[in-house]
Design a protein around this motif. Structure first.
Motif, short mmCIF file in Angstrom:
data_model
loop_
_atom_site.label_atom_id
_atom_site.label_comp_id
_atom_site.label_asym_id
_atom_site.label_seq_id
_atom_site.Cartn_x
_atom_site.Cartn_y
_atom_site.Cartn_z
N LEU A 10 0.83 -1.21 0.00
CA LEU A 10 0.00 0.00 0.00
C LEU A 10 0.86 1.26 0.00
N ASP A 54 3.88 1.47 -1.27
CA ASP A 54 4.44 1.57 -2.62
C ASP A 54 3.45 2.22 -3.57
N ILE A 55 2.19 1.83 -3.48
CA ILE A 55 1.16 2.41 -4.36
C ILE A 55 1.01 3.90 -4.10
N LYS A 56 0.95 4.29 -2.82
CA LYS A 56 0.81 5.71 -2.47
C LYS A 56 1.98 6.53 -2.98
N VAL A 71 5.08 1.69 -8.73
CA VAL A 71 4.27 0.65 -9.34
C VAL A 71 4.79 0.34 -10.73
N ARG A 87 3.37 -0.70 -14.47
CA ARG A 87 2.13 -0.76 -15.23
C ARG A 87 2.28 -1.71 -16.42
#
Length: 110
Positions: free
Chosen positions: A83, A85-87, A91, A93
């Motif tokens: 979480l 890392d996403i914030k 990421v 793609r």
């Protein structure tokens, strides 16, 4: 306990998915019945699934939580790192044209 089997393919391998059919042993009771006999239904929940029906609302499920249902500390920390890392935008793609195999190969996961 009865088992249910699904068969699917993943990377040209047959994968068998087993699912417990715990819901076969179940009881559906009213909220009034549950309130009057809570101990009885908590004890029964150790062996079968109890659904408490509610008027105009989804039923409540009462079932015993098993050890394998609980996440370990390491799993919770791993989820938290993901979480974070996403914030922070860390990421990878997948491109529209890219297959899953191509994406995983590009990520060095294969």
């Amino acid at each position: 306990m009865e088992m249910y089997t699904n068969v699917c393919t993943y990377q040209k391998l047959l994968v068998y998915l087993y699912q417990n059919l715990d819901f076969i042993n179940m009881q559906v009771i009213s909220t009034r019945e549950f309130r009057a006999n809570q101990k009885k239904y908590f004890d029964l929940a150790a062996h079968e699934t109890i659904y408490v029906a509610r008027r105009n609302q989804a039923p409540i499920l009462i079932s015993v939580a098993k050890d394998e249902d609980m996440l370990s500390r390491e799993e919770l920390l791993s989820i938290q790192r993901g979480l974070d890392d996403i914030k922070k935008g860390r990421v990878n793609r997948m491109e529209k044209w890219e297959s899953l195999d191509d994406f995983l190969e590009r990520m060095d996961h294969v």
